[in-house]
Every structure is written in C-alpha cells, then in structure tokens.
Design a protein around this motif. Structure first.
Motif, mmCIF file in Angstrom:
data_model
loop_
_atom_site.group_PDB
_atom_site.id
_atom_site.type_symbol
_atom_site.label_atom_id
_atom_site.label_comp_id
_atom_site.label_asym_id
_atom_site.label_seq_id
_atom_site.Cartn_x
_atom_site.Cartn_y
_atom_site.Cartn_z
ATOM 1 N N ALA A 137 -9.736 -5.454 -15.847
ATOM 2 C CA ALA A 137 -10.490 -6.492 -15.141
ATOM 3 C C ALA A 137 -9.651 -7.136 -14.036
ATOM 4 C CB ALA A 137 -10.937 -7.558 -16.134
ATOM 5 N N ASN A 138 -10.313 -7.586 -13.007
ATOM 6 C CA ASN A 138 -9.728 -8.383 -11.915
ATOM 7 C C ASN A 138 -8.566 -7.723 -11.172
ATOM 8 O OD1 ASN A 138 -11.476 -10.585 -12.713
ATOM 9 N ND2 ASN A 138 -10.031 -10.967 -14.377
ATOM 10 N N PRO A 139 -8.672 -6.440 -10.834
ATOM 11 C CA PRO A 139 -7.563 -5.826 -10.094
ATOM 12 C C PRO A 139 -7.585 -6.225 -8.617
ATOM 13 C CG PRO A 139 -9.346 -4.256 -10.329
ATOM 14 C CD PRO A 139 -9.769 -5.506 -11.079
ATOM 15 N N ILE A 140 -6.419 -6.406 -8.055
ATOM 16 C CA ILE A 140 -6.251 -6.551 -6.609
ATOM 17 C C ILE A 140 -5.290 -5.429 -6.217
ATOM 18 C CG2 ILE A 140 -5.490 -7.983 -4.684
ATOM 19 C CD1 ILE A 140 -6.105 -10.435 -6.452
ATOM 20 N N ILE A 141 -5.857 -4.377 -5.642
ATOM 21 C CA ILE A 141 -5.087 -3.170 -5.330
ATOM 22 C C ILE A 141 -5.100 -2.985 -3.816
ATOM 23 C CG2 ILE A 141 -4.975 -0.681 -5.659
ATOM 24 C CD1 ILE A 141 -5.128 -1.343 -8.425
ATOM 25 N N ASN A 142 -3.940 -2.800 -3.247
ATOM 26 C CA ASN A 142 -3.822 -2.621 -1.799
ATOM 27 C C ASN A 142 -3.153 -1.296 -1.459
ATOM 28 O OD1 ASN A 142 -4.889 -5.212 -0.738
ATOM 29 N ND2 ASN A 142 -3.312 -6.018 -2.089
ATOM 30 N N THR A 143 -3.425 -0.293 -2.263
ATOM 31 C CA THR A 143 -2.892 1.039 -2.028
ATOM 32 C C THR A 143 -3.944 2.060 -2.428
ATOM 33 O OG1 THR A 143 -0.999 2.501 -2.388
ATOM 34 C CG2 THR A 143 -1.843 1.338 -4.316
ATOM 35 N N LYS A 144 -3.831 3.247 -1.884
ATOM 36 C CA LYS A 144 -4.719 4.352 -2.269
ATOM 37 C C LYS A 144 -3.912 5.594 -2.637
ATOM 38 C CE LYS A 144 -8.835 3.005 0.331
ATOM 39 N NZ LYS A 144 -9.807 3.414 1.354
ATOM 40 N N TYR A 145 -2.644 5.397 -3.020
ATOM 41 C CA TYR A 145 -1.767 6.515 -3.358
ATOM 42 C C TYR A 145 -1.634 6.631 -4.879
ATOM 43 C CZ TYR A 145 -0.574 5.891 1.549
ATOM 44 O OH TYR A 145 -0.629 5.739 2.906
ATOM 45 N N PHE A 146 -2.485 7.459 -5.477
ATOM 46 C CA PHE A 146 -2.533 7.585 -6.930
ATOM 47 C C PHE A 146 -2.167 8.975 -7.419
ATOM 48 C CE2 PHE A 146 -5.404 4.098 -5.836
ATOM 49 C CZ PHE A 146 -4.861 3.096 -6.626
ATOM 50 N N GLY A 147 -1.424 9.723 -6.629
ATOM 51 C CA GLY A 147 -0.961 11.034 -7.051
ATOM 52 C C GLY A 147 -2.084 12.046 -7.181
ATOM 53 N N ASN A 149 2.356 11.014 -10.834
ATOM 54 C CA ASN A 149 2.226 11.361 -12.247
ATOM 55 C C ASN A 149 2.559 12.830 -12.542
ATOM 56 O OD1 ASN A 149 -0.109 12.301 -11.037
ATOM 57 N ND2 ASN A 149 -1.232 10.497 -11.649
ATOM 58 N N HIS A 150 3.170 13.491 -11.599
ATOM 59 C CA HIS A 150 3.663 14.848 -11.847
ATOM 60 C C HIS A 150 5.099 14.922 -11.327
ATOM 61 C CE1 HIS A 150 2.554 15.167 -7.606
ATOM 62 N NE2 HIS A 150 3.429 16.143 -7.538
#
Length: 174
Positions: free
Chosen positions: A33-43, A65-66
């Motif tokens: 809940a309630n994330p504040i995410i300022n990236t789009k680099y998720f592997g 993650n690899h």
C-alpha cells in the motif's frame, strides 16, 4: 513470433505512458500500500520483486534480480551452457531508497530503513537502520539519525512551493 513482438510493443507502451507505480504493477512487481516509486528499472524478472507498504524511491533506482556473471561459467563448463542465476528481492515496509541506488539479486531489506544515495545494496539490511555506500554498510539506527538531524527538519512537506521557497530562503539568509 507475432505474440512476442506484440508483447514487446505493449510493454514499451506501458513503460512510456504509465506512471512508475502502475508500470511496476503491470509488469508483475508485488507492491504494498501507498508506494511512491520514481523509477521504472525493475530488471528482467520483475515478478521476483516484493515491495512492502509505504515505500518511497528516488529516481534511477535499479532492481537487478539476475546475476549476469554466470556468463563466465557458461563458457567454462558445459553443464552451465544454459544456466541462469535468479534470486528474489524483498523490500520491507516504510523504506526510503535514495537516488542512483542499485539493489542486487538476493537482497532483503527490513522495515523502517533508509538507503543513502548511490549505494550498491546486496545481502540483508536490518530493520530500523540507515545504510549507505559502495558496497552498502550500516551507518546508524533510525533513532540516531533522528537525533543527529532533528534540528535541521523543517515542516514544509505540504507547503505550496512559493511559500516553501520563502521559508527556506529565510532560514538560509538568502
């Protein structure tokens, strides 16, 4: 082949037009809940990332993650020619991740953790702590961080920008 190409196009459009939070959910990151995410680099395996409640990331945070280093073993040992190495990333609740942080596979971050800018994170980060560095290391407890910095805190979080600038300029005699 058409399906693979269509999936690539859909993922590209999602990357371009969705907010970072919606994009993360779209590609399979498990968000609390309630994330504040300022990236789009998720592997390349975002479904191996679990993020708790009340997380905040700055920009240019990388989740990996690899482990690409298995490439060397592929070339040295026949039994590893097709091998990959994956591990989950688990981020607890109430975590702040600073600008330009890289989080490597197999990392587990506890609750109430601050990760300083530019850190390279691997391993287990204990709850109620501040970490920073390359490689990341323990800096202090959350309580120690509060004590060291409380005299610098300014209550401007919900203040409109013009008023906030005025307060800051006065504080720094600008």
């Amino acid at each position: 082949m058409k399906d693979a190409k269509m999936n690539k196009i859909i993922k590209y459009l999602a990357y371009k037009f969705l907010s970072p939070v919606k994009y993360a959910r779209f590609i399979g990151v498990k968000l609390g809940a309630n994330p504040i995410i300022n990236t789009k680099y998720f592997g390349s395996e975002p479904y191996l990332i679990e993020i708790g409640d009340n997380i905040r990331t700055s920009i240019n945070v990388y989740f990996l993650n690899h482990d690409g280093a298995v490439h060397v073993l592929r070339n040295l040992h026949k039994e590893f020619e097709q091998a990959d190495l994956f591990r989950k990333i688990i981020i607890g609740n109430n975590v702040y991740i600073g600008i330009n942080v890289t989080i490597l596979s197999g990392t587990k971050v506890g609750d109430n953790v601050i990760i300083g800018a530019g850190s390279l994170v691997r391993g287990e980060l204990k709850s109620n702590s501040v970490y920073a560095g390359v490689p990341v290391k323990y800096i202090c407890s959350i309580d120690e961080f509060k004590e060291k910095n409380s005299h610098l805190f300014i209550n401007t979080l919900s203040t409109e920008q013009v008023k906030k600038e005025k307060i800051i300029r006065e504080m720094f005699s600008l």
